[in-house]
Design a protein around this motif. Structure first.
Motif, PDB file in Angstrom:
ATOM      1  N   TYR A 131       0.845  -1.209   0.000  1.00  0.00           N
ATOM      2  CA  TYR A 131       0.000   0.000   0.000  1.00  0.00           C
ATOM      3  C   TYR A 131       0.875   1.252   0.000  1.00  0.00           C
ATOM      4  O   TYR A 131       0.617   2.206  -0.737  1.00  0.00           O
ATOM      5  N   ALA A 132       1.901   1.227   0.847  1.00  0.00           N
ATOM      6  CA  ALA A 132       2.751   2.412   0.987  1.00  0.00           C
ATOM      7  C   ALA A 132       3.422   2.759  -0.334  1.00  0.00           C
ATOM      8  O   ALA A 132       3.458   3.923  -0.736  1.00  0.00           O
ATOM      9  N   LEU A 133       3.936   1.723  -1.025  1.00  0.00           N
ATOM     10  CA  LEU A 133       4.621   1.974  -2.301  1.00  0.00           C
ATOM     11  C   LEU A 133       3.678   2.641  -3.300  1.00  0.00           C
ATOM     12  O   LEU A 133       4.069   3.553  -4.029  1.00  0.00           O
ATOM     13  N   ILE A 134       2.435   2.150  -3.347  1.00  0.00           N
ATOM     14  CA  ILE A 134       1.491   2.730  -4.303  1.00  0.00           C
ATOM     15  C   ILE A 134       1.076   4.131  -3.850  1.00  0.00           C
ATOM     16  O   ILE A 134       0.951   5.048  -4.663  1.00  0.00           O
ATOM     17  N   ALA A 135       0.878   4.286  -2.549  1.00  0.00           N
ATOM     18  CA  ALA A 135       0.423   5.575  -2.018  1.00  0.00           C
ATOM     19  C   ALA A 135       1.398   6.688  -2.383  1.00  0.00           C
ATOM     20  O   ALA A 135       0.988   7.838  -2.598  1.00  0.00           O
ATOM     21  N   LEU A 136       2.687   6.353  -2.474  1.00  0.00           N
ATOM     22  CA  LEU A 136       3.689   7.366  -2.816  1.00  0.00           C
ATOM     23  C   LEU A 136       3.363   8.043  -4.141  1.00  0.00           C
ATOM     24  O   LEU A 136       3.516   9.253  -4.286  1.00  0.00           O
ATOM     25  N   GLY A 137       2.911   7.241  -5.113  1.00  0.00           N
ATOM     26  CA  GLY A 137       2.579   7.785  -6.429  1.00  0.00           C
ATOM     27  C   GLY A 137       1.441   8.795  -6.351  1.00  0.00           C
ATOM     28  O   GLY A 137       1.488   9.853  -6.985  1.00  0.00           O
ATOM     29  N   TYR A 138       0.426   8.479  -5.547  1.00  0.00           N
ATOM     30  CA  TYR A 138      -0.701   9.411  -5.403  1.00  0.00           C
ATOM     31  C   TYR A 138      -0.249  10.702  -4.748  1.00  0.00           C
ATOM     32  O   TYR A 138      -0.580  11.803  -5.159  1.00  0.00           O
ATOM     33  N   THR A 139       0.508  10.530  -3.675  1.00  0.00           N
ATOM     34  CA  THR A 139       0.849  11.675  -2.840  1.00  0.00           C
ATOM     35  C   THR A 139       1.809  12.626  -3.545  1.00  0.00           C
ATOM     36  O   THR A 139       1.705  13.840  -3.435  1.00  0.00           O
ATOM     37  N   MET A 140       2.773  12.079  -4.315  1.00  0.00           N
ATOM     38  CA  MET A 140       3.744  12.937  -5.000  1.00  0.00           C
ATOM     39  C   MET A 140       3.054  13.804  -6.039  1.00  0.00           C
ATOM     40  O   MET A 140       3.325  15.005  -6.163  1.00  0.00           O
ATOM     41  N   VAL A 141       2.143  13.180  -6.806  1.00  0.00           N
ATOM     42  CA  VAL A 141       1.435  13.935  -7.830  1.00  0.00           C
ATOM     43  C   VAL A 141       0.537  14.988  -7.182  1.00  0.00           C
ATOM     44  O   VAL A 141       0.500  16.146  -7.599  1.00  0.00           O
ATOM     45  N   TYR A 142      -0.143  14.588  -6.121  1.00  0.00           N
ATOM     46  CA  TYR A 142      -1.042  15.522  -5.453  1.00  0.00           C
ATOM     47  C   TYR A 142      -0.259  16.689  -4.869  1.00  0.00           C
ATOM     48  O   TYR A 142      -0.676  17.842  -4.946  1.00  0.00           O
ATOM     49  N   GLY A 143       0.887  16.374  -4.295  1.00  0.00           N
ATOM     50  CA  GLY A 143       1.709  17.402  -3.668  1.00  0.00           C
ATOM     51  C   GLY A 143       2.058  18.510  -4.638  1.00  0.00           C
ATOM     52  O   GLY A 143       2.132  19.675  -4.269  1.00  0.00           O
ATOM     53  N   VAL A 144       2.285  18.175  -5.893  1.00  0.00           N
ATOM     54  CA  VAL A 144       2.711  19.173  -6.857  1.00  0.00           C
ATOM     55  C   VAL A 144       1.537  19.768  -7.625  1.00  0.00           C
ATOM     56  O   VAL A 144       1.434  20.970  -7.808  1.00  0.00           O
ATOM     57  N   LEU A 145       0.626  18.927  -8.082  1.00  0.00           N
ATOM     58  CA  LEU A 145      -0.423  19.398  -8.988  1.00  0.00           C
ATOM     59  C   LEU A 145      -1.794  19.520  -8.341  1.00  0.00           C
ATOM     60  O   LEU A 145      -2.732  19.973  -8.983  1.00  0.00           O
ATOM     61  N   LYS A 146      -1.934  19.093  -7.108  1.00  0.00           N
ATOM     62  CA  LYS A 146      -3.257  19.027  -6.463  1.00  0.00           C
ATOM     63  C   LYS A 146      -4.210  18.195  -7.334  1.00  0.00           C
ATOM     64  O   LYS A 146      -5.397  18.484  -7.463  1.00  0.00           O
ATOM     65  N   LEU A 147      -3.648  17.180  -7.963  1.00  0.00           N
ATOM     66  CA  LEU A 147      -4.427  16.331  -8.861  1.00  0.00           C
ATOM     67  C   LEU A 147      -4.436  14.912  -8.301  1.00  0.00           C
ATOM     68  O   LEU A 147      -3.399  14.404  -7.860  1.00  0.00           O
TER      69      LEU A 147
END
Lengths: 374, 322
Positions: free
Chosen positions: B24-40
């Motif tokens: 879960y953590a590995l996948i969550a990183l992908g969501y969080t990194m994109v959200y952190g920059v693009l709010k997407l």
């Protein structure tokens, strides 16, 4: 264009059927299932089995001197096609009974149509909902899905001498239904159910549940659910060191079950299925031999059921005086005959009194019959 | 004896939780990194996770033929590396075609575009590879190891080790390299970063390379652990990982890691311990309800998640600007 082709073909068939009716005194039995597409093999071999029972009767002089013909129709396993076929069968006055359909999804809507024209209907569909409407003209000489719960429970108590069981189901209609039956029967036979748990049908990780089951240390574990969950469950059970005998219903009766779980992991699992292997009894061996001679191929899983279904209709027709849809329905209800898979007798709901369910044990990557044995 | 049994039980559940949590953590990183920059919210991420499993499967089929068991370390490394690059590049391509043209429109447009992308990817795999689940050979040995009554496999150990190594590597990358500084700068304030000479497009591409790459690796670990891959496997797991990202504080990298492990623990607790504590009246079927109830409680008290930065008017304005 494809649809146009189908319509043309269907019209041609319908025309052919009606001219046939006008010509003679033949008694017609309609039969419909998927004879094209992915399930064509099951549909065709099933119909071939029925054809054999009809052939036997015709060779012995027919019904009251009249010849019986089987009218085969392809429903493609599609409810829309199935109801069209059903209407056509109904509209044909020469049609005295039907063996229809193969898929539960088709049988359920089509049974409304057959009921309206009082057509004697014998089905091969195993979903419990098929008989839910309570139609008096509908008979099912095959075990319904839920019955795959009771016989394994008896087997666990009688043969394996199991005292405790843990039951896991996937919360779906089939999985929970069959698990409930297993639970009731196991308790009735004096066994103890250590736990009864539900998991999600889409789950792939059962480690937390299995770790809990491990502390209960049950003699057998029954899993009511579908692939791939059922294969993953037994795999994780063994990985976590649980040694209980594993029971599953017919969704696991697939080579993929053994492949996904792994040959050594799946070994020893008990899987139920409605159809017997053709080398298990002398009657079935004889049937398989005749089938091979006639169709130049080995019988399919449901060929024996096709034969049974045609046989009970033919016997009802022989008794029905005068021959008509109503009298055949009445005689079908009184059926008491020995079929290829056991005695056929109906409850007032049209279900088998003694459903036949066969238990297979996985050994060397194959399913080997372990109950009943001759 | 009872204490021994209980220790073994708890240890076993802890190992179960660690395995699923690290994925879960590995996948969550992908969501969080994109959200952190693009709010997407990159809904296509769950499908990239699935594509990782399929990609590696076909890569192995081409490279070494049918896989029957554990593979030599060199081939495993090679397959992991190739899948990372492949899916990473796919992630970059998706950002280029589906998100970048919409970057300056409303917040809703890229989100819908992401949903569309997810549907396209899932259906493409369904059509190309079929609806039937593919049987996945274990990449690592599944030999059981017995530790004080708890049983786990080498496979599980490898999953946790690989996931933790990747997370450490990412942390070092973000905090110890120049590229990492750019990512942090863009994440903090894109406009200012641009004024200081940082190429925003390239930085975003980099994020869309790393996130999907990590997700793809999680896909391989997941499929080889459970032994099966389906075209629809991304949906549920993606949803769980997304939840983990929110739990930890979306936008925060350590938050995603924490959230992943925490969600794993919550699920295992819900399925394995709750039925015992309530003597069976709450069955394992309440697992997800329990996990999501905790999520709601956390969000009530900490709306930005456990490690998330508090949302202020200001930070919203910055990030909408680019």
């Amino acid at each position: 264009m494809k649809n146009l082709g189908r319509i043309v073909a269907a019209t041609a068939l319908a025309l052919g059927v009606s001219t046939y009716a006008a010509r003679g005194q033949d008694i017609k039995i309609g039969m419909s299932g998927p004879t094209s597409g992915a399930e064509a093999y099951f549909g065709n071999t099933w119909m071939n089995g029925a054809e054999m029972a009809i052939k036997e009767v015709n060779e012995a002089g027919g019904i009251a001197g009249r010849k019986v013909v089987l009218v085969r129709q392809d429903d493609q396993g599609d409810p829309k096609q199935g109801t069209l076929v059903a209407q056509r069968f109904c509209d044909d006055d020469g049609m005295q009974a039907v063996i229809a359909h193969f898929n539960s999804g088709v049988t359920i809507p089509a049974s409304d149509v057959y009921n309206r024209c009082a057509m004697p209907q014998v089905t091969n569909s195993s979903n419990p909902k098929v008989t839910a409407a309570g139609y008096k003209n509908l008979f099912r000489p095959i075990a319904n899905d839920y019955m795959q719960g009771g016989i394994p429970a008896d087997y666990a108590v009688d043969v394996l001498k199991a005292k405790t069981t843990a039951i896991v189901h996937d919360k779906q209609a089939f999985g929970q239904g069959v698990s409930d039956v297993f639970k009731t029967q196991f308790e009735k036979r004096g066994g103890k159910v250590t736990s009864y748990s539900g998991v999600s049908a889409t789950d792939v990780d059962f480690s937390a549940v299995i770790t809990k089951l491990k502390t209960e240390n049950p003699d057998v574990v029954f899993y009511g659910g579908t692939m791939p969950g059922v294969a993953l469950f037994v795999k994780q059970m063994r990985a976590l060191g649980m040694k209980s005998t594993f029971f599953a219903a017919d969704p696991a009766f697939l080579p993929d079950f053994i492949k996904t779980a792994g040959e050594s992991v799946a070994a020893g699992s008990i899987v139920s299925f409605q159809a017997p292997p053709y080398d298990s009894t002398s009657a079935l061996r004889e049937f398989a031999k005749k089938y091979q001679e006639l169709w130049k191929d080995a019988p399919g899983s449901y060929s024996a059921y096709g034969y049974n279904e045609a046989k009970i209709i033919l016997e009802a027709m022989a008794r029905a005086k005068p021959l008509g849809r109503e009298t055949i329905v009445a005689e079908l209800q009184k059926t008491n005959t020995k079929g290829l898979t056991g005695t056929i007798e109906f409850t007032d709901k049209g279900e088998l009194k003694e459903p036949a369910v066969f238990l297979y044990k996985v050994a060397d990557g194959k399913f080997v019959l372990s109950f009943p044995t001759e | 004896l009872l204490i021994d049994v209980m220790t073994a039980f708890l240890l076993q559940q802890l190992i179960n939780a660690l395995t699923v949590g690290s994925i879960y953590a590995l996948i969550a990183l992908g969501y969080t990194m994109v959200y952190g920059v693009l709010k997407l919210i990159n809904f296509a991420h769950s499908e990239l996770f699935m594509l990782g499993a399929y990609g590696a499967f076909f890569l192995m089929a081409v490279l070494i033929g049918p896989v029957g068991g554990p593979l030599p370390a060199l081939i495993v490394t090679l397959v992991f590396f190739a899948t990372f690059v492949l899916i990473g590049l796919l992630g970059v391509a998706i950002e280029r075609t589906a998100y970048r043209p919409l970057r300056h429109s409303s917040r809703l447009a890229p989100m819908l575009s992401a949903l569309g992308m997810a549907i396209i990817l899932q259906n493409a795999v369904m059509l190309l590879a079929g609806r039937k689940p593919i049987v996945y050979a274990p990449i690592f040995s599944a030999n059981p190891i017995d530790l004080a009554g708890a049983v786990f496999t080498e496979n599980q150990v490898m999953i946790v080790v690989i996931a933790v190594c990747l997370m450490l590597l990412l942390t070092w990358f973000i905090h110890g390299t120049r590229l990492g500084i750019r990512i942090r700068a863009v994440s903090e304030n894109g406009v200012t970063a641009q004024l200081l000479g940082i190429n925003i497009d390239r930085t975003i591409s980099l994020i869309f390379f790393i996130g999907p790459g990590l997700g793809a690796l999680a896909g391989i670990l997941y499929a080889s652990y459970y032994g099966v891959a389906t075209f629809s496997m991304g949906f549920i797991v993606g949803m769980k990982a997304f939840t983990a990202a929110i739990l930890g504080g979306i936008g925060s990298i350590p938050g995603a890691m924490l959230g992943g492990f925490l969600l794993g623990l919550l699920e295992v607790f819900g399925a394995g311990l709750l039925p015992i504590l309530t003597s069976g009246s709450i069955g394992p079927e309440y697992r997800d309800i329990f996990a999501f109830a905790i999520l709601i409680v956390v969000l009530v008290f900490r709306p930005a998640g456990l490690l998330g930065e508090a949302i202020s008017e200001e930070s919203l304005v910055y990030k909408r600007d680019f």
